[in-house]
Design an enzyme around this catalytic site. Structure first.
Site, mmCIF file in Angstrom:
data_model
loop_
_atom_site.group_PDB
_atom_site.id
_atom_site.type_symbol
_atom_site.label_atom_id
_atom_site.label_comp_id
_atom_site.label_asym_id
_atom_site.label_seq_id
_atom_site.Cartn_x
_atom_site.Cartn_y
_atom_site.Cartn_z
ATOM 1 N N ASP A 114 0.851 -1.189 0.000
ATOM 2 C CA ASP A 114 0.000 0.000 0.000
ATOM 3 C C ASP A 114 0.888 1.241 0.000
ATOM 4 O O ASP A 114 1.858 1.336 0.776
ATOM 5 C CB ASP A 114 -0.898 0.005 1.235
ATOM 6 C CG ASP A 114 -1.917 1.130 1.206
ATOM 7 O OD1 ASP A 114 -2.989 0.924 0.608
ATOM 8 O OD2 ASP A 114 -1.630 2.198 1.758
ATOM 9 N N GLU A 157 -4.967 2.476 -3.964
ATOM 10 C CA GLU A 157 -3.493 2.455 -3.989
ATOM 11 C C GLU A 157 -2.934 1.174 -3.392
ATOM 12 O O GLU A 157 -1.752 1.111 -3.016
ATOM 13 C CB GLU A 157 -2.943 3.671 -3.228
ATOM 14 C CG GLU A 157 -3.204 3.676 -1.730
ATOM 15 C CD GLU A 157 -4.537 4.295 -1.334
ATOM 16 O OE1 GLU A 157 -4.684 4.673 -0.167
ATOM 17 O OE2 GLU A 157 -5.434 4.413 -2.196
#
Length: 394
Positions: A263, A303
């Site tokens: 992430d 993301e």
């Protein structure tokens, strides 16, 4: 040398070749015109043996019976030409009616064959047979003309092959119906016309096979593209969750050794400061950074990314991939003035793991990495998160 026997033998060889070619291609494309082509070749072969003016072995029936067999075979051969052409021309709505009517010509051919078989009972059946042959020739000519005028490329192709046979048939039948006498040596002329037909038809069989194969290849390509599109993230051009699942269980690549959930740190800051367009460019750069040897990347959403890792040194590979993200964004999105880092949770893939169970452990390790201050890789092991010893000092 008996040139008649040689000519008949050559014709039979060509007929056999055309028939076997059609039967050999049929299992590959499953189109009915190939079966009709083989049946036509058989009927014309029988006709040639029965009607060609050469002496045959004593075991072969002679006289009127031999002529009747030839006439029956001729009627069935011409009748089967209709459904052959009907199945051969393009399967499009504008040809639907002509395809139907061409298909019905075989019924006329069967009736003509029956009329010939019944001719010994009443001589008028010979006339019925000739009239039905004439009707089939006119029907074939009309069907070809309509198909050609409607733009059928296949009909144009076959019209060249059928032209000699149609012209000969019209001349012979017109002569017989007007005089009541057969045309001398018409079977010889018929064999030459059928030979042209066979040459064109064999080319048509090959052309039909190539066309069908091309259509099937194009269809498979469309299916493959659709599958790829469904399994690919449109922004980053790497796998999405579906593509990740397909790869995870694909036996062609074997089972991955490990899985990492990655992430980007503080990604919202990038969107807030530079806008979503720049944020998208960053995600694309992140995906490029994840493309390493023995690593299969996928975008989980937003993301967050997941990578499947193949190889024994999976901890070092995972850390290399994580650090490559920063370098890739720095190179491809220079307008972002600060380093874009990433946190990662790594887990070994167990023999009984599903993708969901492995991702769940990777997520737990990722949350621990975020809690540990971000920009770090932590490994899930026996329920505890720890920084791998192998990465110290890297």
């Amino acid at each position: 040398m008996d040139w008649g026997s040689v000519g008949l033998g050559a014709f039979l060889g060509i007929a056999l070749t055309v028939g076997l070619l059609a039967l050999a291609v049929y299992p590959l494309v499953r189109r009915s015109f190939l079966l009709w082509a083989a049946f036509r070749a058989l009927c014309f072969a029988i006709m040639s043996i029965a009607l060609f003016p050469i002496a045959l072995p004593g075991s072969v029936p002679a006289g009127d019976f031999r002529v009747d067999i030839g006439e029956i075979a001729l009627s069935l051969a011409i009748g089967s030409t209709g459904p052959f052409l009907g199945a051969y021309i393009e399967n499009q709505p504008r040809f639907a009616r002509v395809r139907y009517w061409l298909g019905t010509l075989f019924i006329v051919g069967v009736v003509g064959a029956i009329a010939t078989a019944l001719a010994p009972l009443w001589s008028g059946f010979d006339l019925v047979h000739d009239l039905l042959l004439l009707a089939m020739i006119f029907g074939m000519t009309a069907g070809l003309t309509i198909a050609v005028r409607s733009g059928s490329r296949f009909a144009q192709y076959q019209a060249v092959g059928y032209a000699p046979l149609i012209i000969l048939g019209l001349l012979v039948l017109s002569y017989e119906l007007s005089t009541g006498a057969p045309v001398p040596y018409w079977p010889v002329a018929a064999l030459l016309a059928v030979l042209v037909d066979f040459i064109v038809t064999s080319g048509g069989v090959i052309n039909g096979y190539i066309t069908v194969k091309r259509e099937r290849d194009a269809a498979w390509a469309d299916v493959s593209e659709a599958r790829i599109a469904v399994a690919t993230d449109p922004l980053t051009d790497i796998a999405n969750r579906r593509g990740l699942a397909l790869r995870f269980r694909d036996p062609a690549f074997g089972r991955p050794t490990a899985l990492a959930v990655i992430d980007c740190d503080n990604f919202k800051r990038i969107n807030d400061m530079f806008g979503h367009d720049t944020g998208d460019e960053v995600l694309i750069a992140v995906a490029e950074g994840l493309k390493q040897e023995n690593v299969f990347p996928a975008r989980q959403g937003g993301e967050e990314f997941v990578v499947l890792i193949y190889g024994e040194d999976y901890q070092r590979m995972a850390e290399t991939v994580r650090r490559q993200i920063t370098l890739s964004v720095l190179e491809k999105v220079p307008e972002v003035p600060f380093p874009v880092t990433a946190s990662a949770g790594l887990t070994e893939v167990r023999p009984n793991d599903t993708l969901d169970s492995a991702v769940k452990r990777g997520d737990e390790a990722l949350y621990a990495a975020k809690d540990a201050g971000r920009d770090v890789l932590l490994t899930w092991q026996d329920g505890q998160h720890r920084q791998p010893r192998i990465l110290r000092g890297v």
